[in-house]
Design an enzyme around this catalytic site. Structure first.
Site, PDB file in Angstrom:
ATOM      1  N   LYS A  13      49.004  49.672  35.757  1.00 58.40           N
ATOM      2  CA  LYS A  13      48.583  48.345  35.297  1.00 58.40           C
ATOM      3  C   LYS A  13      47.345  48.434  34.402  1.00 58.40           C
ATOM      4  CE  LYS A  13      47.804  46.553  39.384  1.00 58.40           C
ATOM      5  NZ  LYS A  13      48.166  47.685  40.272  1.00 58.40           N
ATOM      6  N   ARG A  88      46.508  38.919  44.042  1.00 57.16           N
ATOM      7  CA  ARG A  88      47.052  39.913  44.966  1.00 57.16           C
ATOM      8  C   ARG A  88      47.566  39.298  46.248  1.00 57.16           C
ATOM      9  NH1 ARG A  88      43.878  44.532  42.822  1.00 57.16           N
ATOM     10  NH2 ARG A  88      44.559  46.448  43.784  1.00 57.16           N
ATOM     11  N   ARG A 127      45.234  61.083  38.629  1.00 56.48           N
ATOM     12  CA  ARG A 127      44.137  60.281  38.061  1.00 56.48           C
ATOM     13  C   ARG A 127      42.796  60.859  38.525  1.00 56.48           C
ATOM     14  NH1 ARG A 127      44.648  53.984  38.696  1.00 56.48           N
ATOM     15  NH2 ARG A 127      43.940  54.172  40.827  1.00 56.48           N
ATOM     16  N   ARG A 139      37.171  57.472  41.855  1.00 54.18           N
ATOM     17  CA  ARG A 139      37.069  56.236  42.621  1.00 54.18           C
ATOM     18  C   ARG A 139      37.045  56.539  44.112  1.00 54.18           C
ATOM     19  NH1 ARG A 139      41.357  51.905  40.363  1.00 54.18           N
ATOM     20  NH2 ARG A 139      41.381  51.500  42.592  1.00 54.18           N
ATOM     21  N   ARG A 150      46.068  50.844  50.758  1.00 57.20           N
ATOM     22  CA  ARG A 150      46.296  50.040  49.549  1.00 57.20           C
ATOM     23  C   ARG A 150      47.780  49.716  49.393  1.00 57.20           C
ATOM     24  NH1 ARG A 150      43.630  53.889  45.359  1.00 57.20           N
ATOM     25  NH2 ARG A 150      44.104  52.314  43.787  1.00 57.20           N
TER      26      ARG A 150
HETATM   27  P1  AMP Z   1      42.175  48.013  41.661  1.00 52.79           P
HETATM   28  O1  AMP Z   1      41.207  48.615  40.706  1.00 52.79           O
HETATM   29  O2  AMP Z   1      42.920  46.849  41.078  1.00 52.79           O
HETATM   30  O3  AMP Z   1      43.092  49.035  42.290  1.00 52.79           O
HETATM   31  O4  AMP Z   1      41.317  47.399  42.865  1.00 52.79           O
HETATM   32  C1  AMP Z   1      40.520  48.222  43.681  1.00 52.79           C
HETATM   33  C2  AMP Z   1      40.173  47.496  44.970  1.00 52.79           C
HETATM   34  O5  AMP Z   1      39.422  46.314  44.686  1.00 52.79           O
HETATM   35  C3  AMP Z   1      41.356  47.009  45.788  1.00 52.79           C
HETATM   36  O6  AMP Z   1      41.912  48.029  46.607  1.00 52.79           O
HETATM   37  C4  AMP Z   1      40.706  45.889  46.601  1.00 52.79           C
HETATM   38  O7  AMP Z   1      39.899  46.408  47.645  1.00 52.79           O
HETATM   39  C5  AMP Z   1      39.773  45.262  45.583  1.00 52.79           C
HETATM   40  N1  AMP Z   1      40.448  44.209  44.806  1.00 52.79           N
HETATM   41  C6  AMP Z   1      40.684  44.200  43.465  1.00 52.79           C
HETATM   42  N2  AMP Z   1      41.304  43.088  43.097  1.00 52.79           N
HETATM   43  C7  AMP Z   1      41.484  42.355  44.235  1.00 52.79           C
HETATM   44  C8  AMP Z   1      42.095  41.107  44.513  1.00 52.79           C
HETATM   45  N3  AMP Z   1      42.666  40.372  43.560  1.00 52.79           N
HETATM   46  N4  AMP Z   1      42.087  40.673  45.806  1.00 52.79           N
HETATM   47  C9  AMP Z   1      41.512  41.389  46.793  1.00 52.79           C
HETATM   48  N5  AMP Z   1      40.937  42.589  46.592  1.00 52.79           N
HETATM   49  C10 AMP Z   1      40.917  43.063  45.328  1.00 52.79           C
END
Ligand code: AMP
Length: 192
Positions: A13, A88, A127, A139, A150
């Protein structure tokens, strides 16, 4: 044009949202990036989110909805945006609908990047390796343990959004397993 990219962690994404934003002059809105920036800056939001993110869980809806509500107000979003990692949960999706309606904005499409679950762990591991090779910091949630959490969060909380957006007639599905340029071409085709 206002879009959502939907898919499990490691689906690509972020990569696709960034490139599509450049091609179309749109803004990429990644709640994950915004939360990581908040953690780094040590803000109140960052303090709330840090441990949850590290474990791979979801940050509370009201926190991310608040972040997006503020960000969408910024002038650079007037031209259109790509939401990457938000919504989400169904609750976040409903809040987004209300938010957009209140600003007379609309969603043009929701694109699902369909991937083979078995490929996700190796994508996340790659990654992490590439980040290290480039001299960056991996990360905190790019490891097998957090990935499991996740993925569970994705299937439990986020995957129902596929039905939600299908029912609203906005869902487009593309093959996220293809090579990056092929996925980009499919994305261009479906968003028009
Ligand atoms: P990402 O970079 O999109 O994989 O997000 C990393 C982490 O941020 C996720 O595993 C969640 O802990 C938190 N996070 C990001 N976006 C959301 C969201 N829309 N709702 C809840 N937690 C989020």
């Amino acid at each position: 044009m206002n879009l959502i990219l939907l898919g499990p962690p490691g689906a690509g994404k972020g990569t696709q949202a960034e490139a599509l934003a450049k091609r179309r002059g749109l803004v990429q809105l990644s709640t994950g990036d915004m939360l990581r920036a908040a953690v780094k800056a040590g803000t109140e939001v960052g303090k709330k989110a840090e441990a949850i993110m590290k474990s791979g869980g979801l940050v509370p809806d009201e926190v991310v909805i608040g972040i997006i509500a503020e960000r969408i107000e910024e002038p650079d979003c007037a031209n259109g945006f790509i939401l990457d990692g938000f919504p989400r949960t169904l609750n976040q999706a409903a809040a987004l609908d209300r938010l957009l309606a209140s600003k007379a904005k609309k969603l043009d499409a929701v694109v699902e990047l369909k991937v083979d679950d078995a490929a996700l762990l190796s994508r996340i591991e790659n990654r992490a390796r590439e980040t290290v090779a480039a001299g960056g910091t991996v990360r905190a949630d790019d490891n097998a343990e957090a990935l499991k959490t996740r993925l569970m969060a994705y299937y439990r909380e986020t995957s129902p959004l596929i039905g939600y957006y299908f029912a609203s007639g906005k869902l487009k599905t593309i093959d996220g397993m293809a090579a990056i340029p092929d996925v980009a071409r499919q994305l261009d085709d479906v968003v028009g």
